[in-house]
Design a protein around this motif. Structure first.
Motif, PDB file in Angstrom:
ATOM      1  N   ILE A   8      -3.863   1.873   4.792  1.00 41.27           N
ATOM      2  CA  ILE A   8      -2.702   1.758   5.678  1.00 41.27           C
ATOM      3  C   ILE A   8      -3.112   1.997   7.119  1.00 41.27           C
ATOM      4  N   ASN A   9      -3.911   3.029   7.356  1.00 40.46           N
ATOM      5  CA  ASN A   9      -4.388   3.314   8.728  1.00 40.46           C
ATOM      6  C   ASN A   9      -5.125   2.117   9.304  1.00 40.46           C
ATOM      7  N   GLY A  10      -6.011   1.533   8.530  1.00 42.41           N
ATOM      8  CA  GLY A  10      -6.774   0.379   8.998  1.00 42.41           C
ATOM      9  C   GLY A  10      -5.901  -0.836   9.259  1.00 42.41           C
TER      10      GLY A  10
ATOM     11  N   GLU B  32       0.839  -1.209   0.000  1.00 42.89           N
ATOM     12  CA  GLU B  32       0.000   0.000   0.000  1.00 42.89           C
ATOM     13  C   GLU B  32       0.872   1.257   0.000  1.00 42.89           C
ATOM     14  N   ASN B  33       1.983   1.218   0.707  1.00 42.43           N
ATOM     15  CA  ASN B  33       2.904   2.357   0.707  1.00 42.43           C
ATOM     16  C   ASN B  33       3.547   2.556  -0.663  1.00 42.43           C
ATOM     17  N   ILE B  34       3.883   1.481  -1.335  1.00 42.36           N
ATOM     18  CA  ILE B  34       4.419   1.577  -2.700  1.00 42.36           C
ATOM     19  C   ILE B  34       3.396   2.248  -3.609  1.00 42.36           C
TER      20      ILE B  34
ATOM     21  N   ASP C 232      -5.210   8.803  -1.458  1.00 43.90           N
ATOM     22  CA  ASP C 232      -6.115   8.850  -0.297  1.00 43.90           C
ATOM     23  C   ASP C 232      -6.629   7.460   0.069  1.00 43.90           C
ATOM     24  N   MET C 233      -6.948   6.674  -0.940  1.00 43.80           N
ATOM     25  CA  MET C 233      -7.425   5.307  -0.705  1.00 43.80           C
ATOM     26  C   MET C 233      -6.365   4.507   0.038  1.00 43.80           C
TER      27      MET C 233
ATOM     28  N   ASN D 219      -4.995  -2.927  12.734  1.00 42.92           N
ATOM     29  CA  ASN D 219      -5.136  -4.381  12.869  1.00 42.92           C
ATOM     30  C   ASN D 219      -3.843  -5.019  13.369  1.00 42.92           C
ATOM     31  N   VAL D 220      -2.704  -4.555  12.852  1.00 46.30           N
ATOM     32  CA  VAL D 220      -1.413  -5.073  13.314  1.00 46.30           C
ATOM     33  C   VAL D 220      -1.241  -4.782  14.800  1.00 46.30           C
TER      34      VAL D 220
END
Length: 150
Positions: A130-132, A107-109, A124-125, A136-137
């Motif tokens: 990433i936040n979600g 997702e960062n890539i 933005d997506m 979870n992690v």
């Protein structure tokens, strides 16, 4: 739109399909004292993943690409490990943490590439995903009785 962005989104789509199927299998195969707690959590995770899969596929179409759509594509493209016959709670949670960290990496890539190409909607997506996934992690790491590595 950038063909590299579409390629990286398809990579993420493949990763999510493998993550979804692994999580579904963990949901079905979990055993032990934490069965009820984890069975419900895994259902929450794979249901969320199914929604994300649809959003990623539709985003690829929106920016002029074609989403991968066969299991062969997903298995050959995904960077995530396929798990089979895992039923021990701590092994499953450790595997999920590893998988979620892999999703965040991809997702960062995608986020960075979207920013470079001026696709703020995809950026933005990815930020939301990433936040979600980081949350979870954190939750799964806390369940394991560990601290999140910085």
């Amino acid at each position: 739109m950038s063909s590299q962005l579409i390629k990286e989104l398809n990579q993420l789509l493949s990763d999510y399909h493998i993550y979804y199927q692994n999580t579904r299998g963990f949901h079905w195969n979990i055993k032990g004292n934490n069965f009820f707690q984890l069975h419900a959590k895994f259902e929450e995770l794979y249901t969320e993943a199914l929604t994300v899969i649809d959003e990623i596929g539709e985003r690829i179409l929106t920016i002029g690409g074609r989403p991968l759509h066969t299991f062969d594509d997903y298995k050959s493209t995904s960077k995530l490990k396929v798990y089979k016959d895992v039923s021990v709670d701590k092994e499953i949670v450790a595997a999920l943490i590893e998988q979620l960290e892999g999703l965040v990496k991809q997702e960062n890539i995608v986020k960075e590439l979207a920013a470079k190409t001026g696709d703020s909607e995809t950026e933005d997506m990815m930020i939301a995903l990433i936040n979600g996934q980081q949350k979870n992690v954190w939750m799964l790491t806390a369940w394991m009785g560990q601290e999140v590595e910085q």
